[in-house]
Design a protein around this motif. Structure first.
Motif: not given
Length: 169
Positions: A33-38, A42-45
């Motif tokens: 998730f953290i690699r693909t969600q830009r 949705a992906n603060p990390v």
């Protein structure tokens, strides 16, 4: 090849390697998730990691950077890591993951270009950023603990009828 050419040519690869090293520290089920969600919301990390990676690379390699932007991006990364209940070395240590990346991608070419001091200066700048990150981590953790104490006080006061219960208990 000049030092500036080396630094520019390896920038994207260095940022990518560092970002992947940071993502690898998270549990396997999270890393996809953290690699693909830009999306930054949705992906603060992932967003904070990528933004910090760019700013840190530019600052460490001696590029002309706006230190307020560097500070802000490192602060955003550290703030997220501070609320994840990571140990200080885990939260701040991610910046040090840049050292092996820089050695792998820049050292040989910079030595061949005769710029040993330039490479050593990068390490010094990274150390300085790590100290800044540690101070940010401490401030963020103090804020987290202060909020936890305040929340406990509110709960205690609500249980004893001293204030209205604001937590729904």
């Amino acid at each position: 090849m000049s030092t500036e050419d080396i630094i520019s040519a390896r920038r994207d690869a260095a940022i990518q390697k560092w970002t992947e090293a940071v993502f690898a520290m998270y549990p396997f089920e999270t890393t996809g998730f953290i690699r693909t969600q830009r999306d930054q919301f949705a992906n603060p990390v992932g967003h904070a990691t990528r933004a910090a990676g760019e700013q840190i690379y530019d600052a460490v390699t001696g590029r002309d950077v706006d230190m307020e932007k560097v500070h802000a991006s490192v602060a955003a990364l550290i703030r997220i890591r501070a609320v994840q209940d990571l140990k200080p070395e885990q939260a701040v240590g991610v910046l040090y993951l840049y050292k092996p990346v820089l050695r792998e991608l820049l050292l040989a070419d910079m030595l061949a270009a005769g710029d040993v001091q330039g490479f050593l200066d990068m390490g010094d700048r990274l150390d300085t950023l790590c100290l800044m990150a540690f101070n940010l981590y401490l401030a963020d953790r103090e804020q987290v603990y202060a909020e936890r104490v305040a929340q406990q006080i509110r709960r205690w006061a609500a249980r004893h009828g001293l204030v209205e219960n604001q937590d729904g208990e």
